[in-house]
Design a protein around this motif. Structure first.
Motif, PDB file in Angstrom:
ATOM      1  N   ARG A 102      58.851  50.675  46.350  1.00  0.00           N
ATOM      2  CA  ARG A 102      57.485  50.819  46.876  1.00  0.00           C
ATOM      3  C   ARG A 102      56.461  50.684  45.762  1.00  0.00           C
ATOM      4  N   LEU A 103      56.746  51.273  44.618  1.00  0.00           N
ATOM      5  CA  LEU A 103      55.830  51.192  43.478  1.00  0.00           C
ATOM      6  C   LEU A 103      55.691  49.746  43.008  1.00  0.00           C
ATOM      7  N   VAL A 104      56.793  49.043  42.886  1.00  0.00           N
ATOM      8  CA  VAL A 104      56.753  47.637  42.467  1.00  0.00           C
ATOM      9  C   VAL A 104      55.970  46.816  43.484  1.00  0.00           C
ATOM     10  N   PHE A 105      56.197  47.049  44.771  1.00  0.00           N
ATOM     11  CA  PHE A 105      55.467  46.324  45.805  1.00  0.00           C
ATOM     12  C   PHE A 105      53.968  46.590  45.704  1.00  0.00           C
ATOM     13  N   PHE A 106      53.588  47.845  45.466  1.00  0.00           N
ATOM     14  CA  PHE A 106      52.167  48.188  45.333  1.00  0.00           C
ATOM     15  C   PHE A 106      51.541  47.497  44.127  1.00  0.00           C
ATOM     16  N   VAL A 107      52.228  47.474  42.996  1.00  0.00           N
ATOM     17  CA  VAL A 107      51.710  46.812  41.791  1.00  0.00           C
ATOM     18  C   VAL A 107      51.548  45.317  42.039  1.00  0.00           C
ATOM     19  N   VAL A 108      52.526  44.697  42.671  1.00  0.00           N
ATOM     20  CA  VAL A 108      52.443  43.267  42.976  1.00  0.00           C
ATOM     21  C   VAL A 108      51.294  42.999  43.939  1.00  0.00           C
ATOM     22  N   LEU A 109      51.101  43.865  44.902  1.00  0.00           N
ATOM     23  CA  LEU A 109      49.996  43.709  45.845  1.00  0.00           C
ATOM     24  C   LEU A 109      48.651  43.804  45.127  1.00  0.00           C
ATOM     25  N   VAL A 110      48.488  44.749  44.223  1.00  0.00           N
ATOM     26  CA  VAL A 110      47.243  44.882  43.461  1.00  0.00           C
ATOM     27  C   VAL A 110      47.013  43.642  42.603  1.00  0.00           C
ATOM     28  N   LEU A 111      48.045  43.146  41.939  1.00  0.00           N
ATOM     29  CA  LEU A 111      47.903  41.934  41.122  1.00  0.00           C
ATOM     30  C   LEU A 111      47.534  40.730  41.982  1.00  0.00           C
ATOM     31  N   PHE A 112      48.116  40.633  43.149  1.00  0.00           N
ATOM     32  CA  PHE A 112      47.789  39.539  44.072  1.00  0.00           C
ATOM     33  C   PHE A 112      46.330  39.613  44.503  1.00  0.00           C
ATOM     34  N   LEU A 113      45.857  40.809  44.829  1.00  0.00           N
ATOM     35  CA  LEU A 113      44.461  40.964  45.226  1.00  0.00           C
ATOM     36  C   LEU A 113      43.520  40.624  44.072  1.00  0.00           C
ATOM     37  N   CYS A 114      43.884  40.987  42.856  1.00  0.00           N
ATOM     38  CA  CYS A 114      43.079  40.623  41.680  1.00  0.00           C
ATOM     39  C   CYS A 114      43.007  39.104  41.525  1.00  0.00           C
ATOM     40  N   GLN A 115      44.113  38.416  41.753  1.00  0.00           N
ATOM     41  CA  GLN A 115      44.129  36.951  41.670  1.00  0.00           C
ATOM     42  C   GLN A 115      43.237  36.330  42.747  1.00  0.00           C
ATOM     43  N   VAL A 116      43.277  36.889  43.953  1.00  0.00           N
ATOM     44  CA  VAL A 116      42.438  36.375  45.033  1.00  0.00           C
ATOM     45  C   VAL A 116      40.964  36.548  44.680  1.00  0.00           C
ATOM     46  N   ILE A 117      40.592  37.692  44.119  1.00  0.00           N
ATOM     47  CA  ILE A 117      39.204  37.920  43.716  1.00  0.00           C
ATOM     48  C   ILE A 117      38.810  36.958  42.601  1.00  0.00           C
ATOM     49  N   GLN A 118      39.688  36.740  41.655  1.00  0.00           N
ATOM     50  CA  GLN A 118      39.407  35.822  40.552  1.00  0.00           C
ATOM     51  C   GLN A 118      39.196  34.403  41.067  1.00  0.00           C
ATOM     52  N   VAL A 119      40.030  33.948  41.956  1.00  0.00           N
ATOM     53  CA  VAL A 119      39.892  32.607  42.524  1.00  0.00           C
ATOM     54  C   VAL A 119      38.596  32.494  43.313  1.00  0.00           C
ATOM     55  N   THR A 120      38.253  33.527  44.056  1.00  0.00           N
ATOM     56  CA  THR A 120      37.016  33.517  44.834  1.00  0.00           C
ATOM     57  C   THR A 120      35.806  33.391  43.920  1.00  0.00           C
ATOM     58  N   TYR A 121      35.765  34.164  42.842  1.00  0.00           N
ATOM     59  CA  TYR A 121      34.650  34.065  41.899  1.00  0.00           C
ATOM     60  C   TYR A 121      34.634  32.699  41.199  1.00  0.00           C
ATOM     61  N   ALA A 122      35.773  32.132  40.900  1.00  0.00           N
ATOM     62  CA  ALA A 122      35.815  30.810  40.263  1.00  0.00           C
ATOM     63  C   ALA A 122      35.249  29.749  41.205  1.00  0.00           C
ATOM     64  N   ILE A 123      35.589  29.810  42.466  1.00  0.00           N
ATOM     65  CA  ILE A 123      35.076  28.844  43.441  1.00  0.00           C
ATOM     66  C   ILE A 123      33.570  29.014  43.595  1.00  0.00           C
ATOM     67  N   LEU A 124      33.109  30.257  43.693  1.00  0.00           N
ATOM     68  CA  LEU A 124      31.670  30.501  43.829  1.00  0.00           C
ATOM     69  C   LEU A 124      30.915  30.039  42.586  1.00  0.00           C
ATOM     70  N   ALA A 125      31.457  30.260  41.407  1.00  0.00           N
ATOM     71  CA  ALA A 125      30.799  29.828  40.167  1.00  0.00           C
ATOM     72  C   ALA A 125      30.772  28.312  40.057  1.00  0.00           C
ATOM     73  N   TYR A 126      31.758  27.646  40.571  1.00  0.00           N
ATOM     74  CA  TYR A 126      31.807  26.185  40.520  1.00  0.00           C
ATOM     75  C   TYR A 126      30.741  25.584  41.438  1.00  0.00           C
ATOM     76  N   HIS A 127      30.599  26.148  42.624  1.00  0.00           N
ATOM     77  CA  HIS A 127      29.649  25.617  43.597  1.00  0.00           C
ATOM     78  C   HIS A 127      28.229  26.110  43.347  1.00  0.00           C
ATOM     79  N   ARG A 128      28.070  27.212  42.675  1.00  0.00           N
ATOM     80  CA  ARG A 128      26.738  27.751  42.360  1.00  0.00           C
ATOM     81  C   ARG A 128      26.668  28.078  40.867  1.00  0.00           C
ATOM     82  N   PRO A 129      26.514  27.080  40.044  1.00  0.00           N
ATOM     83  CA  PRO A 129      26.468  27.352  38.593  1.00  0.00           C
ATOM     84  C   PRO A 129      25.225  28.162  38.225  1.00  0.00           C
ATOM     85  N   PRO A 130      25.326  28.944  37.143  1.00  0.00           N
ATOM     86  CA  PRO A 130      24.160  29.749  36.740  1.00  0.00           C
ATOM     87  C   PRO A 130      23.005  28.857  36.291  1.00  0.00           C
ATOM     88  N   LYS A 131      21.780  29.278  36.549  1.00  0.00           N
ATOM     89  CA  LYS A 131      20.604  28.464  36.214  1.00  0.00           C
ATOM     90  C   LYS A 131      20.111  28.700  34.830  1.00  0.00           C
TER      91      LYS A 131
END
Length: 131
Positions: A102-131
């Motif tokens: 259960r602990l390993v599954f929880f850690v993997v789930l947290v890492l997966f969610l961190c990756q999803v957030i990172q990808v989301t921010y990368a996509i948003l930064a690509y489509h909306r570059p800072p001015k």
């Protein structure tokens, strides 16, 4: 319907139990869940005994007045037919048996969610570059 000394119906309960645990795998699962405990030689022997519990018993299972467990049977049947419940049960039984898994599954789930957030921010930064 047969009644015990205290006036409680037992035939419907016996039929329910005989259908609930009629294989060695069922008995093993009920033992692990601490629902059933037997002192026989094997789970197969216990399953045979439970399956033969109501041999020769006639019960009108569709009559709610005579079968007080019919609503429970219907609820259990609906629950067992739901694919999500079957998946959750299989997943929990296969991968989450002990605390370490259960602990390993929880850690993997947290890492997966961190990756999803990172990808989301990368996509948003690509489509909306800072001015």
């Amino acid at each position: 319907m047969e009644r015990a000394a205290g006036g409680q119906a037992v035939t419907a309960y016996c039929v329910f139990i005989s259908q609930l645990a009629c294989t060695a795998e069922d008995v093993n699962l009920l033992q692990r869940a601490k629902v059933l405990e037997h002192f026989l030689g094997s789970d197969d022997e216990a399953a045979r005994g439970l399956a033969d519990l109501c041999n020769g018993v006639a019960l009108d299972i569709d009559n709610v007045r005579r079968n007080y467990l019919k609503p429970t049977w219907l609820h259990l049947d609906r629950r067992c037919r739901m694919p999500l419940h079957n998946f959750k049960g299989l997943f929990h039984d296969k991968y989450c048996r002990n605390v370490f898994c259960r602990l390993v599954f929880f850690v993997v789930l947290v890492l997966f969610l961190c990756q999803v957030i990172q990808v989301t921010y990368a996509i948003l930064a690509y489509h909306r570059p800072p001015k």
